[in-house]
Design a protein around this motif. Structure first.
Motif, short mmCIF file in Angstrom:
data_model
loop_
_atom_site.label_atom_id
_atom_site.label_comp_id
_atom_site.label_asym_id
_atom_site.label_seq_id
_atom_site.Cartn_x
_atom_site.Cartn_y
_atom_site.Cartn_z
N ALA A 146 89.44 1.72 33.60
CA ALA A 146 88.49 1.11 32.67
C ALA A 146 87.74 0.02 33.41
O ALA A 146 88.25 -0.54 34.39
CB ALA A 146 89.21 0.54 31.44
N CYS A 147 86.53 -0.31 32.96
CA CYS A 147 85.71 -1.31 33.65
C CYS A 147 84.87 -2.08 32.64
O CYS A 147 84.26 -1.48 31.74
CB CYS A 147 84.81 -0.62 34.68
N ASP A 148 84.84 -3.41 32.77
CA ASP A 148 84.04 -4.24 31.87
C ASP A 148 82.77 -4.78 32.52
O ASP A 148 82.11 -5.66 31.98
CB ASP A 148 84.87 -5.40 31.32
N GLY A 149 82.42 -4.23 33.69
CA GLY A 149 81.23 -4.67 34.40
C GLY A 149 81.49 -5.73 35.44
O GLY A 149 80.67 -5.94 36.34
N GLN A 150 82.62 -6.42 35.32
CA GLN A 150 83.02 -7.42 36.30
C GLN A 150 84.31 -7.03 37.01
O GLN A 150 84.52 -7.36 38.16
CB GLN A 150 83.23 -8.78 35.62
N ARG A 151 85.18 -6.33 36.26
CA ARG A 151 86.51 -5.99 36.78
C ARG A 151 86.82 -4.53 36.49
O ARG A 151 86.39 -3.98 35.46
CB ARG A 151 87.58 -6.88 36.14
N ILE A 152 87.57 -3.92 37.38
CA ILE A 152 88.05 -2.55 37.23
C ILE A 152 89.55 -2.61 37.02
O ILE A 152 90.28 -3.27 37.78
CB ILE A 152 87.72 -1.71 38.48
N PHE A 153 90.03 -1.91 35.99
CA PHE A 153 91.44 -1.94 35.63
C PHE A 153 92.05 -0.55 35.84
O PHE A 153 91.50 0.45 35.36
CB PHE A 153 91.61 -2.38 34.18
N ILE A 154 93.18 -0.52 36.54
CA ILE A 154 93.81 0.74 36.90
C ILE A 154 95.28 0.70 36.52
O ILE A 154 95.97 -0.27 36.81
CB ILE A 154 93.69 1.02 38.42
N PHE A 155 95.74 1.77 35.90
CA PHE A 155 97.15 1.91 35.52
C PHE A 155 97.68 3.15 36.21
O PHE A 155 97.19 4.26 35.97
CB PHE A 155 97.25 2.03 34.00
N TYR A 177 89.02 -4.29 24.76
CA TYR A 177 88.77 -4.86 23.44
C TYR A 177 88.57 -6.37 23.58
O TYR A 177 89.47 -7.08 24.04
CB TYR A 177 89.94 -4.57 22.50
N LYS A 178 87.38 -6.84 23.18
CA LYS A 178 87.03 -8.26 23.33
C LYS A 178 87.35 -8.69 24.75
O LYS A 178 86.87 -8.07 25.70
CB LYS A 178 87.76 -9.10 22.28
N ASP A 179 88.14 -9.76 24.92
CA ASP A 179 88.50 -10.19 26.26
C ASP A 179 89.88 -9.68 26.67
O ASP A 179 90.48 -10.18 27.62
CB ASP A 179 88.46 -11.72 26.36
N LEU A 180 90.37 -8.66 25.94
CA LEU A 180 91.70 -8.13 26.18
C LEU A 180 91.66 -6.78 26.87
O LEU A 180 90.69 -6.03 26.74
CB LEU A 180 92.47 -7.97 24.86
N LEU A 181 92.72 -6.47 27.58
CA LEU A 181 93.00 -5.14 28.09
C LEU A 181 94.31 -4.71 27.44
O LEU A 181 95.33 -5.39 27.61
CB LEU A 181 93.13 -5.14 29.61
N ILE A 182 94.30 -3.60 26.69
CA ILE A 182 95.45 -3.21 25.90
C ILE A 182 96.09 -1.95 26.47
O ILE A 182 95.39 -0.98 26.79
CB ILE A 182 95.05 -2.99 24.43
N ILE A 183 97.40 -1.98 26.59
CA ILE A 183 98.18 -0.81 27.02
C ILE A 183 99.19 -0.48 25.93
O ILE A 183 99.99 -1.33 25.53
CB ILE A 183 98.95 -1.09 28.33
N ASP A 235 95.07 -10.69 29.21
CA ASP A 235 93.82 -11.36 29.45
C ASP A 235 93.13 -10.66 30.63
O ASP A 235 93.71 -10.55 31.70
CB ASP A 235 94.05 -12.84 29.78
N ARG A 236 91.92 -10.20 30.40
CA ARG A 236 91.25 -9.42 31.45
C ARG A 236 91.04 -10.23 32.73
O ARG A 236 91.14 -9.70 33.84
CB ARG A 236 89.88 -8.95 30.96
N ALA A 237 90.74 -11.50 32.59
CA ALA A 237 90.39 -12.30 33.75
C ALA A 237 91.60 -12.65 34.61
O ALA A 237 91.51 -12.68 35.83
CB ALA A 237 89.67 -13.57 33.31
N THR A 238 92.74 -12.91 33.95
CA THR A 238 93.89 -13.45 34.69
C THR A 238 95.08 -12.50 34.76
O THR A 238 95.97 -12.68 35.60
CB THR A 238 94.36 -14.75 34.04
#
Length: 413
Positions: free
Chosen positions: A130-139, A176-182, A197-200
């Motif tokens: 998933a990607c929010d335009g600033q960060r890429i999240f990988i599981f 979702y909002k500023d969250l990344l949900i698993i 928290d997506r940022a931290t």
């Protein structure tokens, strides 16, 4: 005077650029796109292409040799991102390509997490990034969640240490909002939903789910009266969950496993089947508590045979691929079967896409079928690539991206 034509040309080019920019479609930032349900806002996508003649094949870029590359590609800020893994030494790779040209941009290796798979049917790379335009999240299936910046540099990492997943991890991250949900539904009463928290990468909440067993599906977000719900296909129920807290709002007894829910905002109906062979059901999501007796609107008369993909809704009709290569169209309001059509080569793994101009793409890197949405079957085209894989397609800026075993393909007019 030469300056006038130059100025006029500049103005025309600027207007053309502004029109093109305003017509840009959404990115495809997570599994099954912005809504997580395979819904595409674009129109006039290509309906035919040919690997033999090169018709409408903008580019194809080779993929490194890998095992079980089931994860689907995403597109964000002009970049196509996907993952691959090598089972033997648990190599985890995040690959990035230029979405317009197919040029490889970077390949970042993620050190594996604590879980060692003994059953490799699902492999380590089933989840989609998933990607929010600033960060890429990988599981990854070794129970590691990681965040990278858009240049592939590591930002944070989280390991799921207390795990008992069944066979493989099939769920993907949700924005979702500023969250990344698993949604980490697993065995041995260790299921839980975790928001980061997506940022931290800090855990914002972690809610135990002891009453559900394993599931391999990805939840989707629905909105009811301007309030979001997370629709989760748990092992024993379809649930509506508050994404801000992780707490269950309502539930309906159902068989959940590998297929993700889909939702229709006009009727407030959510649909789910297990993906492993079960009846399909439609539930009105407006209730609270146990709504099995009050909000279950219909159940399919015939079961949905095993199909590890998910459904799509278009124009009041629900489309579901079943094994072996059968397309089933169901009236969403009543659950009545409208037609079942055999499509040789249709993938029961790759989830379909519905476009804004009423087309259904049964898209995969083996063969893509394009048909008109409606109560009767109308096939427009059949497009083989013959590079089979289980990934679902991504769509952005008039281009269709298909991930095969050997190549990533970009389809464009």
């Amino acid at each position: 005077m030469p300056s006038k034509p130059i100025v006029l040309t500049s103005i025309l080019l600027l207007c053309h650029w502004q029109l093109a920019a305003s017509a840009r479609a959404d990115d495809w930032p997570q599994f099954r796109g912005p809504t997580g349900q395979g819904l595409c806002t674009e129109k006039s996508l290509p309906t035919t292409w040919s690997i033999k003649t090169g018709q409408n094949i903008l580019w194809k870029s080779p993929l490194p040799k890998s095992d079980n590359p089931y994860s689907s590609p995403i597109v964000c800020k002009g970049k196509l991102i996907t993952t691959i893994t090598i089972n033997a030494n648990r190599e985890h790779h995040v690959l990035c390509f230029d979405a317009l040209t197919g040029k490889p941009l970077w390949d970042t290796t993620i050190p594996p997490g604590p879980w060692l798979l003994t059953d490799l049917r699902g492999g380590y790379s089933a989840p989609t990034p998933a990607c929010d335009g600033q960060r890429i999240f990988i599981f990854f299936g070794s129970c590691v969640l990681a965040a990278l910046d858009m240049d592939g540099q590591p930002l944070w990492r989280y390991e799921f240490k207390d795990t008992a997943f069944d066979v493989a991890i099939g769920t993907s991250p949700i924005l979702y909002k500023d969250l990344l949900i698993i949604c980490a539904d697993q065995n041995q009463k260790k299921s839980r939903i975790i928001a980061f928290d997506r940022a931290t990468g800090a855990v914002k909440y972690e809610i135990p789910r002891p009453n559900v067993a394993f599931a391999h599906s990805t939840p989707v977000l629905a909105t009811l009266n301007n309030k979001p719900q997370l629709l989760i296909a748990a092992s024993n129920a379809l649930q509506g969950v508050d994404p801000d807290t992780g707490k269950i709002i309502w539930w309906c007894k159902a068989d959940g496993d590998s297929a993700s829910p889909v939702f229709d905002s006009k009727t407030n109906l959510a649909y789910i089947d297990s993906g492993r062979g079960s009846a399909g059901i439609a539930v009105d999501i407006t209730g609270s508590g146990d709504v099995t007796k009050t909000n279950l609107k219909w159940r399919t008369e015939k079961p949905i045979p095993e199909s590890l993909s998910s459904a799509v809704i278009s124009g009041g009709h629900l489309y579901r691929i079943q094994t072996p290569g059968l397309l089933r169209c169901i009236d969403l309001a009543t659950g009545r079967d409208l037609y079942t059509q055999r499509l040789e080569g249709a993938s029961p793994w790759s989830s379909p896409i519905a476009t804004a101009d009423g087309l259904i793409y049964l898209a995969s890197s083996r063969t893509t079928f394009v048909l008109k949405s409606g109560p009767t079957f109308e096939l427009l085209s059949t497009n083989p690539l013959d590079d089979p894989n289980h990934a679902s397609a991504a769509i952005s800026d008039g281009r269709i991206y298909l991930k095969g075993q050997k190549f990533i393909y970009c389809i464009s007019r």
